[in-house]
Design a protein around this motif. Sequence first.
Motif, PDB file in Angstrom:
ATOM      1  N   GLU A 252     -12.687  18.309 -17.229  1.00  0.00           N
ATOM      2  CA  GLU A 252     -12.956  19.751 -17.175  1.00  0.00           C
ATOM      3  C   GLU A 252     -11.808  20.489 -16.511  1.00  0.00           C
ATOM      4  OE1 GLU A 252     -15.888  22.561 -14.626  1.00  0.00           O
ATOM      5  OE2 GLU A 252     -16.898  21.071 -15.889  1.00  0.00           O
ATOM      6  N   ASN A 253     -11.292  19.902 -15.410  1.00  0.00           N
ATOM      7  CA  ASN A 253     -10.244  20.547 -14.626  1.00  0.00           C
ATOM      8  C   ASN A 253      -9.521  19.456 -13.852  1.00  0.00           C
ATOM      9  OD1 ASN A 253      -8.865  21.807 -12.424  1.00  0.00           O
ATOM     10  ND2 ASN A 253     -10.251  23.546 -12.494  1.00  0.00           N
TER      11      ASN A 253
ATOM     12  N   TRP B 151     -10.559  18.581 -10.281  1.00  0.00           N
ATOM     13  CA  TRP B 151     -11.878  18.071  -9.915  1.00  0.00           C
ATOM     14  C   TRP B 151     -11.846  16.565  -9.689  1.00  0.00           C
ATOM     15  CZ3 TRP B 151     -12.495  22.407  -8.455  1.00  0.00           C
ATOM     16  CH2 TRP B 151     -12.943  23.517  -9.141  1.00  0.00           C
TER      17      TRP B 151
END
Length: 197
Positions: free
Chosen positions: A55-56, A59
């Motif tokens: 997602e990122n 993270w």
Amino acid sequence: MTDISLIDRLLDVIEHDIVPKTADGVAHGNKLFGAAILRKGDHSLVLAETNNEMENPLWHGEVHCLKRFYEMPRAARVDTKDAIFIATHEPCSLCLSAITWTGFDNFYYLFSHEDSRDSFAIPHDLKILKEVFTLDPGGYNAENAYWKSFSIRRLVRALPEAERGRLEARIGKISARYDELSGAYQDSKAENDIPLN
């Protein structure tokens, strides 16, 4: 004197709360790093999370756990000074900073930076410490004005033989599961777009 019941609880949380989330995360292309937050008073679980770099890329397991922690209603959270932070792997420089900025006064980890490099083929923690911060391996203060860190394996090695053997067997079982997760991640990482995969 090491609290054997605390070590057992930390291993319980890794095995039963973090590993299942990590297995799901790895199946979706994420790395195998995870984290959890416990209450100091009764060692009850507040939250367990895993890496979500798909997602990122920020993270990481620890940072994603902290993100989720601060998304919880305030009444469901514990003051970080009253909490234990668990990282499956020794936190990288990003995660060390996140733990510091959020006010935890401790963290425990199972696998070292060297394990991440040698056993899990993820050398970035040590490379970043050297290249960006010019620090040798382990080049951060494990005890400082903000927090004290604890290697679960070192704590276990300091125990009497009977307890040490039992806990080392538990760690061996958990390590075998992480070896499987690492293999799955390594087999699939060419398909992800994590910058430092």
